[in-house]
Design an enzyme around this catalytic site. Structure first.
Site, PDB file in Angstrom:
ATOM      1  N   GLY A  53       0.833  -1.196   0.000  1.00  0.00           N
ATOM      2  CA  GLY A  53       0.000   0.000   0.000  1.00  0.00           C
ATOM      3  C   GLY A  53       0.868   1.246   0.000  1.00  0.00           C
ATOM      4  N   CYS A  80       5.319  -6.075   1.659  1.00  0.00           N
ATOM      5  CA  CYS A  80       5.650  -4.651   1.605  1.00  0.00           C
ATOM      6  C   CYS A  80       5.002  -3.906   2.782  1.00  0.00           C
ATOM      7  CB  CYS A  80       5.246  -4.072   0.254  1.00  0.00           C
ATOM      8  SG  CYS A  80       6.025  -2.480  -0.117  1.00  0.00           S
ATOM      9  N   TYR A  81       4.004  -3.063   2.542  1.00  0.00           N
ATOM     10  CA  TYR A  81       3.324  -2.381   3.646  1.00  0.00           C
ATOM     11  C   TYR A  81       2.752  -3.394   4.633  1.00  0.00           C
ATOM     12  CZ  TYR A  81       0.100   0.632   6.219  1.00  0.00           C
ATOM     13  OH  TYR A  81      -0.560   1.300   7.220  1.00  0.00           O
ATOM     14  N   HIS A 167       7.994  -7.726  -3.654  1.00  0.00           N
ATOM     15  CA  HIS A 167       6.695  -8.136  -4.217  1.00  0.00           C
ATOM     16  C   HIS A 167       6.850  -9.470  -4.963  1.00  0.00           C
ATOM     17  CE1 HIS A 167       4.323  -4.486  -3.422  1.00  0.00           C
ATOM     18  NE2 HIS A 167       5.491  -3.868  -3.526  1.00  0.00           N
ATOM     19  N   GLU A 169       4.530 -11.227  -6.179  1.00  0.00           N
ATOM     20  CA  GLU A 169       3.463 -11.414  -7.160  1.00  0.00           C
ATOM     21  C   GLU A 169       3.811 -10.909  -8.554  1.00  0.00           C
ATOM     22  OE1 GLU A 169       2.536  -7.421  -5.107  1.00  0.00           O
ATOM     23  OE2 GLU A 169       3.471  -9.352  -4.633  1.00  0.00           O
ATOM     24  N   GLY A 222     -22.310 -11.001 -26.856  1.00  0.00           N
ATOM     25  CA  GLY A 222     -21.410 -11.553 -27.862  1.00  0.00           C
ATOM     26  C   GLY A 222     -19.999 -11.693 -27.335  1.00  0.00           C
ATOM     27  N   GLY A 223     -19.724 -11.093 -26.166  1.00  0.00           N
ATOM     28  CA  GLY A 223     -18.408 -11.208 -25.563  1.00  0.00           C
ATOM     29  C   GLY A 223     -18.233 -12.499 -24.801  1.00  0.00           C
ATOM     30  N   ASP A 225     -17.527 -13.047 -21.512  1.00  0.00           N
ATOM     31  CA  ASP A 225     -18.132 -13.153 -20.184  1.00  0.00           C
ATOM     32  C   ASP A 225     -19.606 -13.532 -20.248  1.00  0.00           C
ATOM     33  OD1 ASP A 225     -15.656 -12.363 -19.286  1.00  0.00           O
ATOM     34  OD2 ASP A 225     -16.230 -10.272 -19.007  1.00  0.00           O
ATOM     35  N   LYS A 366     -10.497 -13.058 -15.432  1.00  0.00           N
ATOM     36  CA  LYS A 366     -10.748 -13.264 -16.857  1.00  0.00           C
ATOM     37  C   LYS A 366     -10.191 -14.595 -17.352  1.00  0.00           C
ATOM     38  CE  LYS A 366     -12.323 -11.490 -20.742  1.00  0.00           C
ATOM     39  NZ  LYS A 366     -13.662 -10.893 -20.896  1.00  0.00           N
TER      40      LYS A 366
END
Length: 510
Positions: A53, A80-81, A167, A169, A222-223, A225, A366
């Protein structure tokens, strides 16, 4: 199933932390640090992760948590934070760093620590801090350091409390995934329980329990998701699902037909397609300003959807293809700054008579939505479709929208996507498309002078679409795409390649 609660302190990589944990096959959710102890207990986490953060831990008003979190008897990893806060609350001391570290930094780690099992003693890690731990909290020992940071990582092995200043990640940390795996598998004792196969069964059960014998209405765009949501709901409730597909005429080449074919023919979904191209083009006639285009398309979409929904009558549930980043970016999931508003988050439309909303993809990223689509049997051509904005090609055409321009752009975009697939780059570039500029220039074709449009090609690499770099596509590919577009698409005599990153540009042109 074991699960991790990630407390968000507002850092830029916090959604990425959750993605990495999921990639390790462990279920997690990202919540604001403001969550109460009662809410934490209700969630029943098996481990906690504190994110980074922007705040300074020892300044007034800095984000904090109930120190009782460290007494729950479950492993905690502070990043980190998150590490600084752990030290601050447990009796250690932090200070302004004598040497601030930003970017790639070489660390020396104690490989005897379970957090660094199987990791080389020296490697490159991603640092981003102006505050450091001066004195570790009682019971903690340093297990990593850099030239400018004595406490680059700490542990209290007995209580399974760990903190890292770097980090893990981000991809710039060489062994970041291994370190997260060490925490999740070695320290927490988790296994890969979070799979799409297990999620499908859970999601189907939850949908059936919630919906029962009632009816569901879904706006099919149409996407990816909405298509995955439709496939999941159809398996859950069958013919009690109705989809309204508003085809505004701004989709890519053959896209509307393919979506309808798959949903109706292969999944037997009740799809009500509304072919509204003439209506949308009439509303967009003469409009050139991007935000005005978006507003017109959004408002008209609602009107068309409402008119079609009224023909169906009352439904009990309105389904939406909301996914997890939509929730977090809209400020509803974590603590990070609101990045953008999403049309399917935070409010219920009043144009349809329904009782409740259902969002079967709300917990998924996603890439997980794509995995779910494949697990449900959707074709790869639909599941791996390129991201596409709600206003469609209208914001990839600079200036006024006309039928002629739409036809030009559809053909050029289809050629670009086809050649990217043939080159094996369709899954490596995060987003790519063609845009029709409003620029016309002189050219020569067949010994004759032309004065026609220029097409721009765009391809980017990104982790979160908040920042992006332009793709270094092979010259041979660009040459082939350019030759095909100029040779096969009428009224194009020039092809450009966009080499601008985000920022300062955006991914889309409008």
């Amino acid at each position: 199933m074991k699960k991790v609660l990630i407390l968000d302190f507002g850092g830029q990589y916090n959604l990425l932390v959750a993605r990495r944990v999921r990639e390790c096959g462990v279920y997690c959710e990202l919540k604001s640090f403001r969550i109460s102890m009662d809410e934490v207990r209700s969630f029943q986490p098996d481990a906690l992760i504190f994110t980074g953060g922007p705040a300074t831990v020892f300044e007034e008003g800095a984000p904090t948590v109930d120190a009782g979190l460290f007494s729950m008897g479950i492993p905690v990893l502070g990043i980190c934070y998150g590490m600084q806060l752990m030290m601050h609350l447990l009796g250690g001391q932090c200070r302004k760093a004598i040497t601030r570290e930003y970017g790639k930094t070489e660390l020396t780690v104690n490989t005897a620590s379970p957090l660094f099992a199987g990791v080389p003693e020296k490697a490159v890690y991603w640092m981003s801090h102006g505050v450091e731990v001066e004195t570790a909290a009682p019971g903690f020992t340093a297990i990593a350091h850099s030239d400018g940071c004595r406490h680059a990582a700490v542990e209290c092995r007995e209580k399974k409390l760990y903190g890292v200043q770097f980090h893990p990640e981000v991809v710039h940390t060489e062994y970041g995934t291994k370190i997260l795996e060490n925490f999740l598998y070695g320290i927490c004792g988790f296994s890969r329980e979070w799979t799409m196969e297990s999620y499908v069964e859970t999601a189907l059960r939850e949908c059936r329990e919630k919906i029962g014998d009632k009816r569901v209405l879904l706006a099919l765009s149409g996407g990816v998701d909405s298509a995955v949501a439709a496939a999941l709901l159809q398996r859950a409730v069958g013919d009690r699902l109705t989809c309204i597909f508003v085809d505004h005429g701004l989709l890519r080449l053959n896209e509307g037909d393919e979506v309808e074919r798959v949903m109706k023919g292969e999944f037997h979904v009740d799809v009500r397609r509304v072919n509204a191209q003439d209506l949308f083009l009439s509303k967009l006639a003469g409009v050139t300003e991007p935000e005005r285009k978006r507003k017109i398309i959004g408002e008209e979409f609602i009107r068309v959807f409402e008119a079609e929904a009224k023909k169906i009558g009352k439904v009990d549930f309105l389904a939406q293809g909301t996914i997890y980043p939509d929730v977090v970016e809209s400020g509803l999931g974590g603590e990070s700054t609101v990045v953008k508003s999403h049309h399917n988050v935070g409010g219920l439309p009043d144009c349809v008579d329904f009782e409740e909303i259902i969002e079967p993809l709300r917990r998924l990223f996603k890439d997980e939505v794509r995995q779910l689509g494949l697990t449900l049997g959707l074709p790869e051509s639909l599941v791996w479709r390129q991201p596409f904005p709600g206003p469609g090609l209208a914001i990839r055409i600079i200036g006024e929208i006309t039928r002629e321009k739409l036809d030009i752009l559809r053909k050029a975009d289809a050629i670009f996507r086809e050649e990217m697939a043939l080159a094996g780059l369709d899954r490596t570039a995060n987003q790519y498309f063609a845009a029709l500029t409003n620029m016309r220039s002189v050219g020569i074709m067949g010994d004759e002078r032309t004065y026609d449009y220029a097409i721009a090609l765009r391809s980017v690499q990104t982790q979160d679409f908040m920042t992006a770099t332009w793709s270094r596509l092979p010259y041979e590919l660009l040459d082939k795409v350019s030759g095909r577009i100029v040779g096969e698409v009428p009224h194009i005599n020039r092809v450009l390649y966009d080499v601008t990153s985000k920022p300062p540009a955006t991914v889309e042109w409008e």
